[in-house]
Design a protein around this motif. Structure first.
Motif, PDB file in Angstrom:
ATOM      1  N   LEU A 114       0.764  -1.369  -0.007  1.00 24.67           N
ATOM      2  CA  LEU A 114       0.108  -0.248   0.036  1.00 24.67           C
ATOM      3  C   LEU A 114       1.006   1.308   0.065  1.00 24.67           C
ATOM      4  O   LEU A 114       1.930   1.453   0.715  1.00 24.67           O
ATOM      5  N   ILE A 137     -10.924   2.226   3.670  1.00 22.61           N
ATOM      6  CA  ILE A 137     -10.533   0.822   3.509  1.00 22.61           C
ATOM      7  C   ILE A 137     -11.768   0.148   3.519  1.00 22.61           C
ATOM      8  O   ILE A 137     -12.697   0.091   4.796  1.00 22.61           O
ATOM      9  N   LYS A 177      -9.817  -5.758   7.934  1.00 27.88           N
ATOM     10  CA  LYS A 177      -9.621  -4.351   7.736  1.00 27.88           C
ATOM     11  C   LYS A 177      -8.982  -3.755   9.016  1.00 27.88           C
ATOM     12  O   LYS A 177      -8.019  -2.847   9.062  1.00 27.88           O
ATOM     13  N   LEU A 222      -6.287   7.107   7.510  1.00 29.66           N
ATOM     14  CA  LEU A 222      -6.823   5.973   6.955  1.00 29.66           C
ATOM     15  C   LEU A 222      -8.106   5.504   7.539  1.00 29.66           C
ATOM     16  O   LEU A 222      -8.046   5.633   8.812  1.00 29.66           O
ATOM     17  N   VAL A 237     -11.414   2.995   7.964  1.00 30.97           N
ATOM     18  CA  VAL A 237     -12.162   1.776   7.728  1.00 30.97           C
ATOM     19  C   VAL A 237     -13.783   2.082   7.974  1.00 30.97           C
ATOM     20  O   VAL A 237     -14.098   2.649   8.773  1.00 30.97           O
ATOM     21  N   VAL A 294      -9.239   1.344  -0.833  1.00 27.87           N
ATOM     22  CA  VAL A 294      -8.639   0.045  -0.750  1.00 27.87           C
ATOM     23  C   VAL A 294      -9.959  -1.051  -0.549  1.00 27.87           C
ATOM     24  O   VAL A 294     -10.713  -0.969   0.266  1.00 27.87           O
ATOM     25  N   MET A 325     -10.620  -4.804   0.336  1.00 28.67           N
ATOM     26  CA  MET A 325      -9.853  -6.158   0.976  1.00 28.67           C
ATOM     27  C   MET A 325     -10.899  -7.186   0.863  1.00 28.67           C
ATOM     28  O   MET A 325     -12.074  -6.977   1.076  1.00 28.67           O
ATOM     29  N   ILE A 361      -5.478  -7.376  -0.243  1.00 27.98           N
ATOM     30  CA  ILE A 361      -6.017  -6.119  -0.922  1.00 27.98           C
ATOM     31  C   ILE A 361      -6.160  -6.598  -2.407  1.00 27.98           C
ATOM     32  O   ILE A 361      -5.410  -6.984  -3.313  1.00 27.98           O
ATOM     33  N   GLU A 386      -7.095  -1.075  -5.432  1.00 28.50           N
ATOM     34  CA  GLU A 386      -6.925   0.046  -4.738  1.00 28.50           C
ATOM     35  C   GLU A 386      -6.841   1.324  -5.918  1.00 28.50           C
ATOM     36  O   GLU A 386      -6.619   0.870  -6.942  1.00 28.50           O
TER      37      GLU A 386
END
Ligand SMILES: Nc1ncnc2c1ncn2[C@@H]1O[C@H](COP(=O)(O)OP(=O)(O)OP(=O)(O)O)[C@@H](O)[C@H]1O
Ligand SMILES: [Mg+2]
Length: 360
Positions: A23, A33, A41, A187, A189, A204, A206, A211, A214
Protein backbone atom coordinates in the motif's frame (compact mmCIF):
# COMPACT_ATOMS: atom_id res chain seq x y z
CA UNK A 1 8.42 9.67 -1.87
CA UNK A 2 5.30 8.08 -0.44
CA UNK A 3 4.25 9.27 2.98
CA UNK A 4 3.22 5.79 4.11
CA UNK A 5 4.57 2.74 2.35
CA UNK A 6 3.65 -0.82 3.21
CA UNK A 7 5.69 -3.54 1.56
CA UNK A 8 4.71 -7.23 1.39
CA UNK A 9 3.18 -7.14 4.86
CA UNK A 10 2.04 -10.53 6.16
CA UNK A 11 0.65 -11.57 9.52
CA UNK A 12 -0.33 -14.99 10.74
CA UNK A 13 -2.93 -15.00 13.54
CA UNK A 14 -3.64 -18.70 13.23
CA UNK A 15 -7.08 -18.78 11.72
CA UNK A 16 -6.58 -15.50 9.92
CA UNK A 17 -3.73 -14.20 7.77
CA UNK A 18 -2.93 -10.87 6.17
CA UNK A 19 -1.19 -11.78 2.97
CA UNK A 20 1.41 -9.66 1.15
CA UNK A 21 -0.27 -6.32 1.65
CA UNK A 22 1.27 -3.53 -0.40
CA UNK A 23 0.00 0.00 0.00
CA UNK A 24 1.23 3.48 -0.81
CA UNK A 25 -0.32 6.59 0.68
CA UNK A 26 0.60 10.19 -0.05
CA UNK A 27 0.63 13.00 2.50
CA UNK A 28 -2.90 14.37 3.00
CA UNK A 29 -4.51 11.39 1.26
CA UNK A 30 -7.83 10.27 2.70
CA UNK A 31 -7.88 6.53 2.18
CA UNK A 32 -10.95 4.45 2.98
CA UNK A 33 -10.60 0.71 3.51
CA UNK A 34 -13.69 -1.29 2.57
CA UNK A 35 -14.47 -4.99 2.35
CA UNK A 36 -16.78 -7.61 3.82
CA UNK A 37 -16.81 -8.37 7.52
CA UNK A 38 -13.82 -10.44 8.60
CA UNK A 39 -11.70 -9.38 5.60
CA UNK A 40 -8.94 -7.99 7.83
CA UNK A 41 -9.59 -4.26 7.71
CA UNK A 42 -9.23 -3.72 11.46
CA UNK A 43 -6.22 -6.04 11.66
CA UNK A 44 -4.51 -4.05 8.91
CA UNK A 45 -5.24 -0.76 10.68
CA UNK A 46 -4.03 -2.11 14.01
CA UNK A 47 -0.88 -3.52 12.43
CA UNK A 48 -0.11 -0.09 11.00
CA UNK A 49 -0.72 1.29 14.51
CA UNK A 50 1.78 -1.24 15.89
CA UNK A 51 -0.54 -3.56 17.85
CA UNK A 52 0.38 -6.66 15.81
CA UNK A 53 3.87 -7.71 14.85
CA UNK A 54 4.16 -8.62 11.18
CA UNK A 55 5.74 -11.89 10.24
CA UNK A 56 7.21 -10.38 7.15
CA UNK A 57 7.24 -7.08 5.30
CA UNK A 58 8.00 -3.48 6.23
CA UNK A 59 6.11 -0.32 7.09
CA UNK A 60 7.70 3.04 6.26
CA UNK A 61 6.40 6.39 7.44
CA UNK A 62 8.02 9.45 5.86
CA UNK A 63 10.83 7.19 4.70
CA UNK A 64 11.54 5.86 8.21
CA UNK A 65 11.23 2.12 8.81
CA UNK A 66 8.71 1.92 11.68
CA UNK A 67 8.01 -1.83 11.43
CA UNK A 68 9.41 -2.51 14.90
CA UNK A 69 8.54 0.75 16.65
CA UNK A 70 6.14 0.48 19.62
CA UNK A 71 2.69 2.06 19.03
CA UNK A 72 3.36 5.12 21.19
CA UNK A 73 6.43 6.07 19.13
CA UNK A 74 4.62 5.96 15.77
CA UNK A 75 2.95 9.34 15.96
CA UNK A 76 -0.46 7.98 15.02
CA UNK A 77 -3.88 8.43 16.58
CA UNK A 78 -6.64 5.89 16.38
CA UNK A 79 -10.39 6.51 16.68
CA UNK A 80 -12.80 3.61 17.16
CA UNK A 81 -16.54 3.15 16.80
CA UNK A 82 -16.99 3.27 20.59
CA UNK A 83 -15.50 6.45 21.82
CA UNK A 84 -13.22 5.08 24.59
CA UNK A 85 -13.03 8.31 26.57
CA UNK A 86 -11.86 8.52 30.19
CA UNK A 87 -15.18 8.59 32.09
CA UNK A 88 -13.89 10.43 35.17
CA UNK A 89 -12.02 13.18 33.34
CA UNK A 90 -13.71 16.28 31.94
CA UNK A 91 -13.95 16.81 28.20
CA UNK A 92 -11.09 19.32 28.48
CA UNK A 93 -8.84 16.80 30.25
CA UNK A 94 -9.80 14.05 27.82
CA UNK A 95 -8.82 16.21 24.86
CA UNK A 96 -5.64 17.56 26.47
CA UNK A 97 -4.50 14.12 27.67
CA UNK A 98 -2.06 13.27 24.87
CA UNK A 99 -0.85 16.83 24.49
CA UNK A 100 0.07 17.08 28.20
CA UNK A 101 2.55 14.27 27.66
CA UNK A 102 4.21 16.29 24.91
CA UNK A 103 4.18 19.85 26.24
CA UNK A 104 4.04 21.34 29.74
CA UNK A 105 3.08 24.95 28.96
CA UNK A 106 -0.49 25.19 30.33
CA UNK A 107 -1.33 28.28 28.30
CA UNK A 108 -0.23 26.59 25.09
CA UNK A 109 -2.30 23.51 25.96
CA UNK A 110 -5.37 25.70 26.55
CA UNK A 111 -4.80 27.44 23.21
CA UNK A 112 -4.58 24.15 21.34
CA UNK A 113 -7.70 22.78 23.04
CA UNK A 114 -9.58 25.98 22.20
CA UNK A 115 -8.53 25.74 18.56
CA UNK A 116 -9.56 22.12 17.98
CA UNK A 117 -12.78 22.41 19.97
CA UNK A 118 -13.81 25.45 17.92
CA UNK A 119 -13.26 23.50 14.69
CA UNK A 120 -15.27 20.54 15.98
CA UNK A 121 -17.89 22.77 17.65
CA UNK A 122 -17.56 21.35 21.15
CA UNK A 123 -16.17 24.42 23.00
CA UNK A 124 -19.33 24.55 25.13
CA UNK A 125 -18.76 21.01 26.47
CA UNK A 126 -15.27 21.38 28.01
CA UNK A 127 -16.40 21.18 31.65
CA UNK A 128 -18.67 18.15 31.12
CA UNK A 129 -17.94 14.44 31.79
CA UNK A 130 -18.15 12.12 28.74
CA UNK A 131 -21.03 10.10 30.22
CA UNK A 132 -23.27 13.17 29.99
CA UNK A 133 -22.66 13.57 26.24
CA UNK A 134 -24.55 12.24 23.23
CA UNK A 135 -22.83 9.71 20.93
CA UNK A 136 -22.09 12.37 18.31
CA UNK A 137 -20.63 14.71 20.96
CA UNK A 138 -18.48 11.92 22.41
CA UNK A 139 -17.15 11.07 18.98
CA UNK A 140 -16.24 14.73 18.38
CA UNK A 141 -14.34 14.67 21.68
CA UNK A 142 -12.55 11.48 20.60
CA UNK A 143 -11.66 13.15 17.30
CA UNK A 144 -10.39 16.26 19.06
CA UNK A 145 -8.24 14.13 21.35
CA UNK A 146 -6.85 12.29 18.32
CA UNK A 147 -6.15 15.38 16.24
CA UNK A 148 -4.75 17.71 18.91
CA UNK A 149 -1.44 15.81 19.00
CA UNK A 150 -1.11 16.44 15.24
CA UNK A 151 -0.56 12.78 14.37
CA UNK A 152 1.26 11.85 11.19
CA UNK A 153 -1.55 9.40 10.54
CA UNK A 154 -5.13 9.45 11.79
CA UNK A 155 -6.50 5.90 11.82
CA UNK A 156 -10.27 5.51 12.13
CA UNK A 157 -12.11 2.20 12.48
CA UNK A 158 -15.80 2.67 11.66
CA UNK A 159 -15.87 5.95 13.60
CA UNK A 160 -19.42 6.92 12.65
CA UNK A 161 -21.16 3.56 12.58
CA UNK A 162 -22.92 3.98 15.94
CA UNK A 163 -24.43 7.34 14.94
CA UNK A 164 -27.68 8.28 13.22
CA UNK A 165 -27.66 9.52 9.61
CA UNK A 166 -27.98 13.24 10.40
CA UNK A 167 -25.22 13.12 13.02
CA UNK A 168 -23.00 11.18 10.61
CA UNK A 169 -23.46 13.82 7.92
CA UNK A 170 -22.69 16.56 10.37
CA UNK A 171 -19.60 14.77 11.64
CA UNK A 172 -18.30 14.13 8.12
CA UNK A 173 -18.41 17.89 7.48
CA UNK A 174 -16.54 18.59 10.72
CA UNK A 175 -13.94 15.89 10.03
CA UNK A 176 -13.38 17.32 6.57
CA UNK A 177 -12.78 20.77 8.01
CA UNK A 178 -10.56 19.53 10.83
CA UNK A 179 -8.30 17.36 8.68
CA UNK A 180 -7.94 20.15 6.18
CA UNK A 181 -6.86 22.58 8.95
CA UNK A 182 -4.54 20.02 10.54
CA UNK A 183 -3.33 18.70 7.13
CA UNK A 184 -3.90 15.17 8.37
CA UNK A 185 -3.36 11.99 6.39
CA UNK A 186 -6.21 9.57 7.12
CA UNK A 187 -6.84 5.82 6.88
CA UNK A 188 -10.53 5.16 7.54
CA UNK A 189 -12.16 1.71 7.72
CA UNK A 190 -15.85 1.82 6.87
CA UNK A 191 -18.87 -0.13 5.67
CA UNK A 192 -20.67 3.04 4.67
CA UNK A 193 -20.15 4.08 1.05
CA UNK A 194 -21.34 7.59 1.95
CA UNK A 195 -18.08 7.95 3.91
CA UNK A 196 -16.19 6.96 0.79
CA UNK A 197 -18.03 9.35 -1.53
CA UNK A 198 -17.96 12.31 0.82
CA UNK A 199 -14.51 12.01 2.39
CA UNK A 200 -12.08 9.82 0.49
CA UNK A 201 -9.82 10.41 -2.46
CA UNK A 202 -8.58 6.81 -2.42
CA UNK A 203 -10.12 3.43 -1.69
CA UNK A 204 -8.76 0.00 -0.88
CA UNK A 205 -10.99 -3.09 -1.21
CA UNK A 206 -10.03 -6.07 0.97
CA UNK A 207 -11.12 -9.69 1.05
CA UNK A 208 -9.67 -12.65 2.98
CA UNK A 209 -6.67 -10.67 4.24
CA UNK A 210 -5.70 -9.41 0.80
CA UNK A 211 -6.03 -6.14 -1.05
CA UNK A 212 -8.06 -6.86 -4.18
CA UNK A 213 -8.05 -3.40 -5.70
CA UNK A 214 -6.92 0.08 -4.80
CA UNK A 215 -7.51 3.28 -6.67
CA UNK A 216 -9.25 6.61 -6.60
CA UNK A 217 -12.92 6.63 -5.74
CA UNK A 218 -14.19 6.77 -9.33
CA UNK A 219 -11.88 3.97 -10.38
CA UNK A 220 -13.21 1.63 -7.70
CA UNK A 221 -16.89 2.39 -8.30
CA UNK A 222 -16.84 2.80 -12.08
CA UNK A 223 -13.95 0.54 -13.03
CA UNK A 224 -13.98 -2.41 -10.63
CA UNK A 225 -11.16 -4.68 -11.79
CA UNK A 226 -12.78 -7.96 -10.79
CA UNK A 227 -16.30 -9.22 -10.34
CA UNK A 228 -16.00 -9.40 -6.56
CA UNK A 229 -15.21 -5.68 -6.32
CA UNK A 230 -18.02 -4.84 -8.76
CA UNK A 231 -20.53 -6.82 -6.70
CA UNK A 232 -19.22 -5.43 -3.43
CA UNK A 233 -19.52 -1.80 -4.50
CA UNK A 234 -22.81 -2.56 -6.27
CA UNK A 235 -21.73 -1.63 -9.79
CA UNK A 236 -23.45 -3.37 -12.71
CA UNK A 237 -20.78 -4.92 -14.91
CA UNK A 238 -21.79 -6.25 -18.33
CA UNK A 239 -19.82 -7.82 -21.15
CA UNK A 240 -20.76 -6.93 -24.70
CA UNK A 241 -19.55 -6.30 -28.21
CA UNK A 242 -19.25 -3.03 -30.11
CA UNK A 243 -21.39 -3.18 -33.24
CA UNK A 244 -20.93 0.32 -34.59
CA UNK A 245 -21.51 4.02 -34.04
CA UNK A 246 -24.67 6.09 -33.90
CA UNK A 247 -24.60 9.90 -33.71
CA UNK A 248 -21.09 9.82 -32.25
CA UNK A 249 -22.03 7.24 -29.60
CA UNK A 250 -20.67 3.69 -29.43
CA UNK A 251 -23.29 0.99 -29.99
CA UNK A 252 -22.74 -2.09 -27.85
CA UNK A 253 -24.68 -5.31 -28.03
CA UNK A 254 -25.20 -6.92 -24.63
CA UNK A 255 -27.26 -10.11 -24.85
CA UNK A 256 -30.34 -9.10 -26.81
CA UNK A 257 -30.03 -5.41 -25.90
CA UNK A 258 -28.16 -2.57 -27.52
CA UNK A 259 -26.65 0.10 -25.29
CA UNK A 260 -25.16 3.43 -26.32
CA UNK A 261 -22.08 4.80 -24.59
CA UNK A 262 -20.13 8.03 -24.90
CA UNK A 263 -16.90 6.05 -24.51
CA UNK A 264 -14.99 4.76 -27.51
CA UNK A 265 -14.31 1.07 -27.99
CA UNK A 266 -14.27 -1.77 -30.41
CA UNK A 267 -14.55 -5.54 -30.28
CA UNK A 268 -15.45 -7.15 -27.00
CA UNK A 269 -15.82 -4.68 -24.15
CA UNK A 270 -16.86 -4.61 -20.50
CA UNK A 271 -19.30 -1.95 -19.34
CA UNK A 272 -20.12 -0.50 -15.97
CA UNK A 273 -23.36 1.18 -14.94
CA UNK A 274 -23.79 2.54 -11.43
CA UNK A 275 -27.12 1.53 -9.83
CA UNK A 276 -27.86 5.14 -8.89
CA UNK A 277 -27.52 6.20 -12.56
CA UNK A 278 -30.54 4.14 -13.64
CA UNK A 279 -33.71 6.21 -13.71
CA UNK A 280 -36.96 4.30 -13.54
CA UNK A 281 -40.52 5.12 -14.45
CA UNK A 282 -43.88 3.38 -14.77
CA UNK A 283 -44.30 4.56 -18.36
CA UNK A 284 -41.97 5.18 -21.30
CA UNK A 285 -40.08 8.42 -20.68
CA UNK A 286 -40.06 11.18 -23.27
CA UNK A 287 -36.44 12.28 -23.30
CA UNK A 288 -33.40 12.64 -25.49
CA UNK A 289 -31.48 10.08 -23.43
CA UNK A 290 -30.88 7.11 -25.70
CA UNK A 291 -30.88 4.04 -23.52
CA UNK A 292 -34.40 3.22 -22.55
CA UNK A 293 -35.52 -0.31 -21.75
CA UNK A 294 -38.74 -2.05 -20.90
CA UNK A 295 -37.97 -4.37 -18.00
CA UNK A 296 -39.46 -6.62 -15.39
CA UNK A 297 -38.90 -6.05 -11.67
CA UNK A 298 -37.38 -9.35 -10.49
CA UNK A 299 -36.63 -8.49 -6.91
CA UNK A 300 -37.09 -5.68 -4.41
CA UNK A 301 -34.73 -5.59 -1.42
CA UNK A 302 -34.96 -2.98 1.26
CA UNK A 303 -31.64 -2.34 2.99
CA UNK A 304 -31.44 0.42 5.56
CA UNK A 305 -32.63 3.65 4.02
CA UNK A 306 -32.32 2.41 0.43
CA UNK A 307 -34.22 0.04 -1.82
CA UNK A 308 -32.38 -2.17 -4.30
CA UNK A 309 -34.30 -3.32 -7.36
CA UNK A 310 -33.14 -6.12 -9.64
CA UNK A 311 -34.41 -5.42 -13.14
CA UNK A 312 -34.61 -7.99 -15.90
CA UNK A 313 -33.94 -6.30 -19.23
CA UNK A 314 -34.49 -9.02 -21.79
CA UNK A 315 -32.45 -11.51 -19.76
CA UNK A 316 -29.85 -9.04 -18.47
CA UNK A 317 -30.03 -8.35 -14.76
CA UNK A 318 -29.43 -4.74 -13.68
CA UNK A 319 -29.31 -3.51 -10.14
CA UNK A 320 -30.68 -0.06 -9.37
CA UNK A 321 -31.26 1.99 -6.23
CA UNK A 322 -34.25 3.98 -5.08
CA UNK A 323 -35.24 5.74 -1.92
CA UNK A 324 -38.18 4.11 -0.06
CA UNK A 325 -40.16 7.25 -0.82
CA UNK A 326 -39.55 6.91 -4.57
CA UNK A 327 -40.58 3.25 -4.42
CA UNK A 328 -43.75 4.24 -2.62
CA UNK A 329 -44.69 6.98 -5.08
CA UNK A 330 -43.92 4.79 -8.11
CA UNK A 331 -45.94 2.00 -6.47
CA UNK A 332 -43.65 -0.67 -7.90
CA UNK A 333 -44.03 -4.36 -6.99
CA UNK A 334 -42.11 -7.47 -7.95
CA UNK A 335 -43.13 -8.78 -11.41
CA UNK A 336 -44.24 -5.29 -12.57
CA UNK A 337 -43.19 -4.04 -15.99
CA UNK A 338 -41.41 -0.69 -15.76
CA UNK A 339 -39.04 1.45 -17.85
CA UNK A 340 -35.37 2.07 -17.13
CA UNK A 341 -33.44 4.96 -18.54
CA UNK A 342 -29.66 5.22 -18.61
CA UNK A 343 -27.85 8.21 -20.09
CA UNK A 344 -25.11 7.35 -22.59
CA UNK A 345 -22.69 9.28 -20.33
CA UNK A 346 -23.41 6.76 -17.55
CA UNK A 347 -22.63 3.67 -19.62
CA UNK A 348 -18.88 3.42 -19.19
CA UNK A 349 -16.52 1.16 -21.08
CA UNK A 350 -14.13 -0.10 -18.40
CA UNK A 351 -12.19 -2.72 -20.34
CA UNK A 352 -11.50 -3.47 -23.96
CA UNK A 353 -10.71 -6.74 -25.76
CA UNK A 354 -12.47 -8.69 -23.05
CA UNK A 355 -12.86 -12.43 -23.49
CA UNK A 356 -15.75 -14.33 -21.98
CA UNK A 357 -19.47 -14.63 -21.90
CA UNK A 358 -21.90 -11.83 -21.26
CA UNK A 359 -22.08 -11.29 -17.53
CA UNK A 360 -25.52 -10.43 -16.35
N1 LIG B 1 -6.29 -11.50 17.69
C1 LIG B 1 -6.78 -12.31 16.76
N2 LIG B 1 -6.36 -13.59 16.62
C2 LIG B 1 -6.85 -14.39 15.66
N3 LIG B 1 -7.78 -14.01 14.77
C3 LIG B 1 -8.24 -12.76 14.85
C4 LIG B 1 -7.78 -11.84 15.85
N4 LIG B 1 -8.43 -10.68 15.69
C5 LIG B 1 -9.27 -10.86 14.64
N5 LIG B 1 -9.16 -12.11 14.15
C6 LIG B 1 -9.88 -12.68 13.01
O1 LIG B 1 -9.33 -12.10 11.83
C7 LIG B 1 -10.35 -11.88 10.87
C8 LIG B 1 -10.29 -10.44 10.41
O2 LIG B 1 -10.69 -9.61 11.47
P1 LIG B 1 -10.90 -8.04 11.35
O3 LIG B 1 -11.34 -7.58 12.67
O4 LIG B 1 -9.69 -7.39 10.78
O5 LIG B 1 -12.08 -7.96 10.27
P2 LIG B 1 -12.77 -6.67 9.67
O6 LIG B 1 -12.52 -6.66 8.20
O7 LIG B 1 -12.36 -5.48 10.43
O8 LIG B 1 -14.30 -7.02 9.90
P3 LIG B 1 -15.53 -6.07 10.39
O9 LIG B 1 -15.97 -5.35 9.15
O10 LIG B 1 -16.54 -7.05 10.86
O11 LIG B 1 -15.04 -5.16 11.46
C9 LIG B 1 -11.66 -12.27 11.52
O12 LIG B 1 -12.02 -13.54 11.05
C10 LIG B 1 -11.34 -12.31 13.00
O13 LIG B 1 -12.09 -13.30 13.66
MG1 LIG C 1 -13.31 -4.30 11.85
Amino acid sequence: MNFLKIEDLSIDLGEFKLVDVNLEVKKRDYLTIIGPTGSGKSILLETIAGFYKPEKGRIYLEGEDITNLPPEKRNMSIVYQDYVLFPHKTVFDNIAYGLKKKIKDKEKIREEVTQITEVLKISHLLHRKPTTLSGGEQQRVALARALIVKPKLLLMDEPFSALDIKTKENLRKLVKKAISEYETTVLHVTHDFDDVWSLANKVVVMKNGKILQEGDVNEIFYKPSINFVADFVGTNVLDGEVIGKEDGLTKIKVGNCVLLSVDDGEGKVRLSIRPEDIIISNNPIETSARNEFRCKVEKINRMGNLVYLTLNVDGIMLRCILTPNALYSLNIKEEDIIYALIKATNVRIIAKNVEGECRS
